[in-house]
Scaffold this active site. Sequence first.
Site, PDB file in Angstrom:
ATOM      1  N   SER B 260      19.685  -7.535  59.004  1.00  0.00           N
ATOM      2  CA  SER B 260      20.640  -7.404  57.905  1.00  0.00           C
ATOM      3  C   SER B 260      21.948  -6.876  58.446  1.00  0.00           C
ATOM      4  O   SER B 260      22.019  -6.415  59.586  1.00  0.00           O
ATOM      5  CB  SER B 260      20.114  -6.389  56.882  1.00  0.00           C
ATOM      6  OG  SER B 260      18.896  -6.792  56.324  1.00  0.00           O
ATOM      7  N   SER B 298      17.642 -11.474  55.760  1.00  0.00           N
ATOM      8  CA  SER B 298      18.837 -10.672  56.016  1.00  0.00           C
ATOM      9  C   SER B 298      19.395 -10.105  54.714  1.00  0.00           C
ATOM     10  O   SER B 298      19.553 -10.812  53.727  1.00  0.00           O
ATOM     11  CB  SER B 298      19.889 -11.550  56.695  1.00  0.00           C
ATOM     12  OG  SER B 298      20.751 -10.784  57.501  1.00  0.00           O
ATOM     13  N   ASP B 300      22.574  -9.022  53.602  1.00  0.00           N
ATOM     14  CA  ASP B 300      23.981  -9.059  54.006  1.00  0.00           C
ATOM     15  C   ASP B 300      24.820  -8.723  52.789  1.00  0.00           C
ATOM     16  O   ASP B 300      25.183  -9.595  51.998  1.00  0.00           O
ATOM     17  CB  ASP B 300      24.319 -10.443  54.555  1.00  0.00           C
ATOM     18  CG  ASP B 300      23.463 -10.792  55.777  1.00  0.00           C
ATOM     19  OD1 ASP B 300      22.815  -9.873  56.323  1.00  0.00           O
ATOM     20  OD2 ASP B 300      23.439 -11.963  56.166  1.00  0.00           O
TER      21      ASP B 300
END
Lengths: 382, 382, 382, 382
Positions: B260, B298, B300
């Site tokens: 991440s 991830s 993000d």
Amino acid sequence: MHRKLLAVAVLFAAAAVAAAQSKPRARDLGVPFDGTPGPLNAITDVAGVEVGHTTLIRGEGKLQVGAGPVRTGVTAILPRGHASSDPVFAAWFSLNGNGEMTGTTWVEESGFLEGPVMITNTHSVGVVRDAVVAWRVKQGQPADSEYWWSLPVVAETWDGYLNDINGFHVKPEHVFQALESARPGTVTEGNVGGGTGMVCHEFKGGIGTASRRLDAKAGGYTVGVLVQCNYGLRDQLRIAGVPVGREIRDHMVYTEETGSIIVVVATDAPLLPHQLKRLTRRASLGLARNGAISGNGSGDIFLAFSTANPGAARSTGLPSLSMVPNDQMGPLFAATVEATEEAVVNALVAAETMTGAGGHTVIALPHDRLRQALKKYNRLGK
Amino acid sequence: MHRKLLAVAVLFAAAAVAAAQSKPRARDLGVPFDGTPGPLNAITDVAGVEVGHTTLIRGEGKLQVGAGPVRTGVTAILPRGHASSDPVFAAWFSLNGNGEMTGTTWVEESGFLEGPVMITNTHSVGVVRDAVVAWRVKQGQPADSEYWWSLPVVAETWDGYLNDINGFHVKPEHVFQALESARPGTVTEGNVGGGTGMVCHEFKGGIGTASRRLDAKAGGYTVGVLVQCNYGLRDQLRIAGVPVGREIRDHMVYTEETGSIIVVVATDAPLLPHQLKRLTRRASLGLARNGAISGNGSGDIFLAFSTANPGAARSTGLPSLSMVPNDQMGPLFAATVEATEEAVVNALVAAETMTGAGGHTVIALPHDRLRQALKKYNRLGK
Amino acid sequence: MHRKLLAVAVLFAAAAVAAAQSKPRARDLGVPFDGTPGPLNAITDVAGVEVGHTTLIRGEGKLQVGAGPVRTGVTAILPRGHASSDPVFAAWFSLNGNGEMTGTTWVEESGFLEGPVMITNTHSVGVVRDAVVAWRVKQGQPADSEYWWSLPVVAETWDGYLNDINGFHVKPEHVFQALESARPGTVTEGNVGGGTGMVCHEFKGGIGTASRRLDAKAGGYTVGVLVQCNYGLRDQLRIAGVPVGREIRDHMVYTEETGSIIVVVATDAPLLPHQLKRLTRRASLGLARNGAISGNGSGDIFLAFSTANPGAARSTGLPSLSMVPNDQMGPLFAATVEATEEAVVNALVAAETMTGAGGHTVIALPHDRLRQALKKYNRLGK
Amino acid sequence: MHRKLLAVAVLFAAAAVAAAQSKPRARDLGVPFDGTPGPLNAITDVAGVEVGHTTLIRGEGKLQVGAGPVRTGVTAILPRGHASSDPVFAAWFSLNGNGEMTGTTWVEESGFLEGPVMITNTHSVGVVRDAVVAWRVKQGQPADSEYWWSLPVVAETWDGYLNDINGFHVKPEHVFQALESARPGTVTEGNVGGGTGMVCHEFKGGIGTASRRLDAKAGGYTVGVLVQCNYGLRDQLRIAGVPVGREIRDHMVYTEETGSIIVVVATDAPLLPHQLKRLTRRASLGLARNGAISGNGSGDIFLAFSTANPGAARSTGLPSLSMVPNDQMGPLFAATVEATEEAVVNALVAAETMTGAGGHTVIALPHDRLRQALKKYNRLGK
């Protein structure tokens, strides 16, 4: 020390259950609602859903931060109960985001709710969140190296009027207890779990629930709603279209709206995430029927999940799914509106007068005066 | 026991600062970037912004849940430093939401970030969140009965490859320390704070920062970025357009993306919340320059805030504001893209090889081989 | 040929205005509403706002695609009237997106509404959109090379039950006429403009408007709402909390909800775009008070704008702005809910029985029976 | 008169096809890209997808509004070709919303794209939109009384630098022609269809396409992308990581970014709407690889659809669906990034120097100098 507290909480919760079973609900008082509820008129009418509460009530009088009085708790909703940790399709919506519901970023992205939905007070969201992870770790699932269930969904409303919220009285063991005590069947309402210290339309609020069962032609699905309600000014309250708040103008406590409401919608209808999002927006409409304007201070955050489509979240292969056509969603929308509306009134009817932090008292919605108001406007159902 | 740990952490942090000051950054190695950085090439080039880290490194060898090894921490970003708790306009965006950033629902609704931005590991979000509330309560502001600062912003990335993440080693005192140690000036990068145990493109990752200063014609504003980077596979890594990841294919650790990145963008440009949201989406573009595809695993998640418009959050009167015209935002977009790109490379350049939980080792990006790769593709700046 | 049609339309519109002035509105019939309206109880109570309608009514009997019957039109709302093309801060929200409102992507991105808001039938959105651009081009502003006003906001609801919608009877000149005829003052309601052929709760629907003026303590601001209403089943209709739809069960026309509602909220309160978005969500709550569940076939799309902060959209310098503190927004939320609720009822009260395509007839809400229903439930205001 | 124009357009289109077949594409020039394209390296590698263009090129010299020069057109993408009007699951995303894509509100709500995706110039969105409805009506499906296909998806970019955009030269028959001429197989790129008059990084832009085919282990799915590219300054252009724009600094035309890009992503992978939304965000990352910063004037709007799950949109019963697990989406993300990146470069490589309105000339990206730049940075593939 917490163990002792916990014991108290457990005893209290048991007593509350007993009380609840003999208490009237909104329908019993003659409040008319649209639609047909499920057998329990509760979120647990959706097969698999289990609910547990930890209720913390302790101390009286002057507020001493850290010492009480304590009027708070935790509510846990397990979408598939203890039987299965299989994620469910889910979505969320914020009508007014003066609140917290952790985990929603992953719900939005993945389309899944991977664990329970927890509800507590504003300042205990963190401890509840990490405790959900810890509970999962304790159970050995998934492996230590995995991150599944690492983004718990925890929502809150603010109980600082009655509770020593800055005393941080919710502890991990209370979270474990709420999770472990979750069960199907009747859901205790009112001053329990996360709803213990809540205030709604300046009456005592808290946990409420209701459900709707669609007829066979509409799919026979069930929609269940659970709310933790803590919003609204007195004047705004309408019940079944009747301006109840303006008929009962004593014991008002606020000058401006500072509360919130969390709405959790469960269904067994096979809805995809984007369809569940459509349901969450309908929770707004249910609240509006009761007069909500969703004030600036309100954290009105809603989550919906579907227990259909087991196995949808598996990580390999091509899960096989079904979905309700959009064209058939109307009855599910109506059910969500109606069950949300009724769940709030159920919370108000179930909650009992409470005195808490600083000697603040919030009265229960008086059942007799509610009936009088309904009668005055020719809306008393029985 | 925690007190002792804390002492260790403090010592470590002090040592790290000293080390940082002599360490090269990406530019020093000849990596070419667009745009002109501020004097520190750090988020703290935005006047008022202060950053603090608590770094927890303890134990070695086999993973024993609860005992370590510990490779984690907390990073605190104070938008107006210790000088002022005046909220700042803010907005957020999730490029891929397999992560948590608490408090975003209120950021989105109100347009304000009311307290610090905290970054830690995935399983410590809760403790950090409640500790931020507790820290505020300790300071006596606002009054106990108010709910301001009750919805802290806490983000995370997952450090379970190097850290005993299920041991829950971050404690409230570590949060207090990160907050209290925040200061303007140079920001330590690499294996510090929330970034301590992070992995990025299968090199050692962690905290990185960079900034851009616009020329006077474009308003002379500063944009600063701080990242906690923990994403990406080796093959994906591009630096200054050069396929660096494919040039350095040893010591790879993952088979699929599980990490991440948190990006925090600060600016002194007077941007309204909806304009700050525009900045957050540009962080995506900065990451893409380094090869990110934002994999399923991830988280993000990006947040931007503006230190301009002090007093905007006051609760009465009519705050007077200014705003950059939309037509003038291009240079701010470019600055965000460029500073995000550089902050990630700075994190990779600063982070040092680490061995952690279970004896896992993640190597630092080797500076010499980075320079070789740049040279091979005629991109070595000096 | 269109010229002739246009002449008919103009004549009709003039007649409608005359009629409107003597027609009762919902309050005149004794429907009780909360809050204090502005002098016109219309969106034009917000200074600067101007409204124009082109109403097209022609032909009778069997539907012949392209030949009629025609029951449609165009409504234009100019935020600052003809006096100024200065953009206004704006935001939008979709409660149920089975509809179109062009231009919203730029509203969302920029925070501005750059031109008028147009409302028409579903199949004429395109012609109206391009005609708005053409109208702007004709006026020589901005220069030919610029793209300002190139992303018009045009919304729609579906009038195919009464109108030959596939005949595409709205032409550019009708759009020009609606724009040019826009004026301040009384707004004609009911079967006019875009609302000409609309159906609401299976009564004749169309255009409705209402406003609220806040008291001086709350800032003295005005909130005005205009709706084009075309949604809902009969049974769902509640007015002032009274189940009016269930009291008047004859002349029902639909078996499922296929309609929509467009809500435009104007205010002179200095709200930023993210605050205007908060208003748009409150339109949902106003609709819910009247029983809306927002069915699958409903395009329930809302836009809000603020006429405050002139010059905010200039492309250079640093515009100076003011904003209402979030903490002071409660009365604006209430005003939006209330004005939306009343605008719908005003549309129902103003619209007259219409027979259109295929001989379909939709009856007006009978005023006497509305009063009877209110009386039955002790809600008749006078 | 339009008939004659149409004939010209048809002839031109035929010629363009012949030219296209002998023209090199980016790979042919040695530009290195990641991943494996499908056989056509085009959106039509996704089975069922058909593309048609109407190209309007007429007149020269001084701009006379209404008279030309004309450099514009319409592109139509039929998700299931002419064979089926069965809707497809879809989602959209706006990276920078200075543009229009009609129909997205219903895409977002329903999860479906019900008809074709059309792309044209900014001022012709309306005529294209209504013409799509009219085309549907002409075909007699659905019944006249229904509203299906009444919310067409039409996107645009602004071609006013080369085209008499205020002359409104796109007419309904051009829309019909684009729809009717849609076919599988090779897609003409460059100065065709909606892309006829577009400018990208100050080179001639327009239509480009590319695809990726996943290996069997990743599901063997195809991802195809089509772009209409009209964005970017020269200096920003990077190709394969090489700063190509800075290597070719002549014939620059803009001082600030005013363009846009529409990206359409098609796949045969069974993705649900919320998963398709994940793909759309990845288009941003593909653009960033080419240097995009998504300037204020850019309408960067992306749509993704899946041709899998036929029958999902039926209005009764319980459609049976399949979905790719989130955990398996990584290769689809990478494919979207890569195909978007390549489609833009393909557009630049295919587009030819054009002189249009006001004598403005925009040069094609010179193939030899592109190769020189790639070679200089050791990135020339062959």
